[in-house]
Write a protein that holds these residues in place. Structure first.
Motif, PDB file in Angstrom:
ATOM      1  N   MET A 110      23.507  65.973 -16.758  1.00 56.71           N
ATOM      2  CA  MET A 110      22.508  65.208 -17.476  1.00 56.71           C
ATOM      3  C   MET A 110      22.271  65.507 -19.039  1.00 56.71           C
ATOM      4  O   MET A 110      22.596  64.710 -19.982  1.00 56.71           O
ATOM      5  CB  MET A 110      21.111  65.355 -17.051  1.00 56.71           C
ATOM      6  CG  MET A 110      20.864  64.905 -15.530  1.00 56.71           C
ATOM      7  SD  MET A 110      19.051  65.170 -15.063  1.00 56.71           S
ATOM      8  CE  MET A 110      19.207  65.011 -13.164  1.00 56.71           C
ATOM      9  N   VAL A 111      22.427  66.696 -19.371  1.00 52.09           N
ATOM     10  CA  VAL A 111      22.127  67.132 -20.652  1.00 52.09           C
ATOM     11  C   VAL A 111      23.587  66.890 -21.588  1.00 52.09           C
ATOM     12  O   VAL A 111      23.559  66.478 -22.574  1.00 52.09           O
ATOM     13  CB  VAL A 111      21.981  68.839 -20.593  1.00 52.09           C
ATOM     14  CG1 VAL A 111      22.046  69.178 -22.227  1.00 52.09           C
ATOM     15  CG2 VAL A 111      20.616  69.099 -20.275  1.00 52.09           C
ATOM     16  N   GLU A 112      24.656  66.892 -20.900  1.00 52.84           N
ATOM     17  CA  GLU A 112      25.734  66.718 -21.523  1.00 52.84           C
ATOM     18  C   GLU A 112      26.037  65.090 -21.843  1.00 52.84           C
ATOM     19  O   GLU A 112      26.490  64.882 -22.870  1.00 52.84           O
ATOM     20  CB  GLU A 112      27.012  67.020 -20.421  1.00 52.84           C
ATOM     21  CG  GLU A 112      28.592  66.775 -21.136  1.00 52.84           C
ATOM     22  CD  GLU A 112      29.556  67.320 -20.157  1.00 52.84           C
ATOM     23  OE1 GLU A 112      30.524  66.787 -20.423  1.00 52.84           O
ATOM     24  OE2 GLU A 112      29.381  68.085 -19.171  1.00 52.84           O
ATOM     25  N   ARG A 113      25.423  64.394 -20.984  1.00 50.74           N
ATOM     26  CA  ARG A 113      25.421  63.015 -21.237  1.00 50.74           C
ATOM     27  C   ARG A 113      24.240  62.536 -22.112  1.00 50.74           C
ATOM     28  O   ARG A 113      24.266  61.385 -22.642  1.00 50.74           O
ATOM     29  CB  ARG A 113      25.266  62.215 -20.046  1.00 50.74           C
ATOM     30  CG  ARG A 113      26.599  62.173 -18.978  1.00 50.74           C
ATOM     31  CD  ARG A 113      26.375  61.442 -17.724  1.00 50.74           C
ATOM     32  NE  ARG A 113      25.333  61.870 -16.834  1.00 50.74           N
ATOM     33  CZ  ARG A 113      25.613  62.726 -15.847  1.00 50.74           C
ATOM     34  NH1 ARG A 113      26.471  63.160 -15.603  1.00 50.74           N
ATOM     35  NH2 ARG A 113      24.353  63.068 -15.136  1.00 50.74           N
ATOM     36  N   GLY A 114      23.469  63.306 -22.153  1.00 48.65           N
ATOM     37  CA  GLY A 114      22.180  63.182 -23.212  1.00 48.65           C
ATOM     38  C   GLY A 114      21.294  62.269 -22.500  1.00 48.65           C
ATOM     39  O   GLY A 114      20.467  61.443 -23.378  1.00 48.65           O
ATOM     40  N   ALA A 115      21.224  62.125 -21.396  1.00 50.75           N
ATOM     41  CA  ALA A 115      20.093  61.063 -20.657  1.00 50.75           C
ATOM     42  C   ALA A 115      20.129  61.544 -19.068  1.00 50.75           C
ATOM     43  O   ALA A 115      20.753  61.940 -18.515  1.00 50.75           O
ATOM     44  CB  ALA A 115      20.693  59.769 -20.651  1.00 50.75           C
ATOM     45  N   GLY A 116      18.528  61.103 -18.700  1.00 51.31           N
ATOM     46  CA  GLY A 116      18.512  61.520 -17.402  1.00 51.31           C
ATOM     47  C   GLY A 116      17.390  62.334 -17.042  1.00 51.31           C
ATOM     48  O   GLY A 116      16.426  62.358 -18.008  1.00 51.31           O
ATOM     49  N   GLY A 117      16.744  62.929 -15.918  1.00 54.69           N
ATOM     50  CA  GLY A 117      15.563  63.418 -15.845  1.00 54.69           C
ATOM     51  C   GLY A 117      15.507  64.036 -14.369  1.00 54.69           C
ATOM     52  O   GLY A 117      16.292  63.791 -13.272  1.00 54.69           O
ATOM     53  N   VAL A 118      14.696  64.914 -14.269  1.00 56.37           N
ATOM     54  CA  VAL A 118      14.255  65.831 -13.149  1.00 56.37           C
ATOM     55  C   VAL A 118      12.811  65.462 -12.553  1.00 56.37           C
ATOM     56  O   VAL A 118      11.835  65.443 -13.504  1.00 56.37           O
ATOM     57  CB  VAL A 118      14.564  67.288 -12.999  1.00 56.37           C
ATOM     58  CG1 VAL A 118      13.960  67.924 -11.970  1.00 56.37           C
ATOM     59  CG2 VAL A 118      15.834  67.340 -13.621  1.00 56.37           C
ATOM     60  N   GLU A 156      12.231  73.271 -22.516  1.00 55.15           N
ATOM     61  CA  GLU A 156      13.657  73.248 -22.894  1.00 55.15           C
ATOM     62  C   GLU A 156      14.530  72.200 -23.216  1.00 55.15           C
ATOM     63  O   GLU A 156      15.329  72.306 -23.629  1.00 55.15           O
ATOM     64  CB  GLU A 156      14.375  74.394 -21.605  1.00 55.15           C
ATOM     65  CG  GLU A 156      13.693  75.639 -21.375  1.00 55.15           C
ATOM     66  CD  GLU A 156      14.699  76.302 -20.057  1.00 55.15           C
ATOM     67  OE1 GLU A 156      14.015  77.453 -19.611  1.00 55.15           O
ATOM     68  OE2 GLU A 156      15.416  75.685 -19.395  1.00 55.15           O
ATOM     69  N   LEU A 157      13.990  71.222 -22.504  1.00 53.10           N
ATOM     70  CA  LEU A 157      14.765  69.944 -22.596  1.00 53.10           C
ATOM     71  C   LEU A 157      14.463  69.067 -23.820  1.00 53.10           C
ATOM     72  O   LEU A 157      14.912  68.104 -23.937  1.00 53.10           O
ATOM     73  CB  LEU A 157      14.528  68.740 -21.348  1.00 53.10           C
ATOM     74  CG  LEU A 157      15.225  69.630 -20.139  1.00 53.10           C
ATOM     75  CD1 LEU A 157      14.713  69.017 -18.920  1.00 53.10           C
ATOM     76  CD2 LEU A 157      16.580  69.686 -20.180  1.00 53.10           C
ATOM     77  N   ARG A 158      13.311  69.428 -24.515  1.00 56.04           N
ATOM     78  CA  ARG A 158      12.856  68.609 -25.793  1.00 56.04           C
ATOM     79  C   ARG A 158      14.259  68.306 -26.730  1.00 56.04           C
ATOM     80  O   ARG A 158      14.784  69.250 -27.118  1.00 56.04           O
ATOM     81  CB  ARG A 158      11.800  69.464 -26.350  1.00 56.04           C
ATOM     82  CG  ARG A 158      11.214  68.448 -27.551  1.00 56.04           C
ATOM     83  CD  ARG A 158       9.824  69.370 -28.075  1.00 56.04           C
ATOM     84  NE  ARG A 158       9.077  69.360 -27.068  1.00 56.04           N
ATOM     85  CZ  ARG A 158       7.800  70.066 -27.242  1.00 56.04           C
ATOM     86  NH1 ARG A 158       7.489  70.777 -28.441  1.00 56.04           N
ATOM     87  NH2 ARG A 158       6.869  70.184 -26.334  1.00 56.04           N
ATOM     88  N   GLY A 159      14.066  66.982 -27.080  1.00 58.47           N
ATOM     89  CA  GLY A 159      15.434  66.696 -27.804  1.00 58.47           C
ATOM     90  C   GLY A 159      16.687  66.462 -27.030  1.00 58.47           C
ATOM     91  O   GLY A 159      17.629  65.852 -27.946  1.00 58.47           O
ATOM     92  N   SER A 160      16.821  66.665 -25.963  1.00 61.00           N
ATOM     93  CA  SER A 160      18.174  66.499 -25.226  1.00 61.00           C
ATOM     94  C   SER A 160      18.312  65.350 -24.637  1.00 61.00           C
ATOM     95  O   SER A 160      19.631  64.787 -24.478  1.00 61.00           O
ATOM     96  CB  SER A 160      18.054  67.619 -24.275  1.00 61.00           C
ATOM     97  OG  SER A 160      17.185  67.123 -23.119  1.00 61.00           O
TER      98      SER A 160
END
Length: 270
Positions: free
Chosen positions: A129-137, A172-176
């Motif tokens: 998700m982080v690599e694609r720059g989109a998604g969520g948990v 940790e995910l802020r801005g990702s």
């Protein structure tokens, strides 16, 4: 909106999807046009739900207490030609009664599903998700996360872990482009209590009627809150108030009240 748009190769993976809140979460995501990957132990229930949801639903039966089966899930998803846009860690279970009378194997199995599996699957699917720059948990905890829970000590502690873990993830995910949300429902009539070992009547006697929220409403509020990027979702005004009360009340006052009212301690409390 932080919920990724439906795509031919993206999917929402829902654990514990065979019944209750998990099944309703899968239905809600499917109604929004998303492909869903349904994960739970009971394949027959997953197959029935997939038939209801249509061709965008995929069944991957797995025992989430088994570390090898969890480790195999990313490759099994990839074999479907999919990647996980949204991970929903919903699977969970509870034991009942005092720790002094507990079955160690049952306690460890609960921690494996309620805590270790959340960390394991998040660690496996989040990097993509982080690599694609989109998604969520979307992690499912409980209002028990805000208070001690004598009579279900391991379960309450596990849900407190899930709450804290998700809050840390959000930082940790802020801005990702990736978000983290934790759902903290109060009591829901899903058969969860019966599986833990106490009757619906016991649960209803211990918890006022206004706290009970139907599973489909819990799911709708969860997905709506997740789509808006909310960190914590607590369905129902009564449950929000209860969580706030539990956080603010001194534990030396709260713990005896909770222990006295819990059906799991009825036979051991004076």
């Amino acid at each position: 909106m932080t919920l990724p748009a439906p795509s031919p190769t993206g999917a929402v993976l829902v654990t514990g999807a065979s019944s209750g809140i998990g099944a309703e979460l899968a239905r809600d995501f499917a109604r929004r046009g998303h492909q869903v990957v349904l994960v739970a132990r009971t394949e027959s229930r997953l197959t029935a739900l997939a038939a209801e949801l249509g061709e965008g639903a995929h069944v991957l039966a797995a025992d989430l207490s088994d570390r090898d089966q969890r480790a195999a899930l990313p490759d099994r998803v990839a074999a479907l030609g999919l990647h996980v846009d949204v991970l929903v860690n919903n699977a969970g279970l509870s034991t009942l009664g005092p720790v002094s009378a507990a079955d160690p194997a049952a306690e460890m199995n609960m921690v494996e599903v309620d805590v270790v599996a959340v960390v394991d699957l998040t660690s496996r699917f989040l990097p993509g998700m982080v690599e694609r720059g989109a998604g969520g948990v979307l992690n499912v905890a409980s209002t028990a996360a805000f208070q001690p829970l004598p009579g279900q000590a391991g379960y309450g502690a596990g849900k407190a872990f899930v709450l804290s873990y998700t809050q840390s993830l959000s930082g940790e995910l802020r801005g990702s482009g990736v978000t983290a949300t934790v759902l903290c429902p109060g009591p829901v009539d899903t058969g969860f209590g019966a599986a833990a070992g106490f009757s619906k009547e016991d649960a209803e006697n211990a918890l006022p009627a206004f706290l009970w929220i139907p599973a489909d409403q819990v799911a709708r509020e969860a997905v709506a809150g997740f789509a808006k990027g909310r960190l914590v979702v607590i369905p129902g005004a009564g449950n929000k108030a209860g969580a706030a009360f539990a956080k603010l009340t001194p534990k030396r006052l709260l713990i005896p009240i909770l222990a006295k009212s819990h059906p799991g301690l009825r036979q051991v409390m004076p």
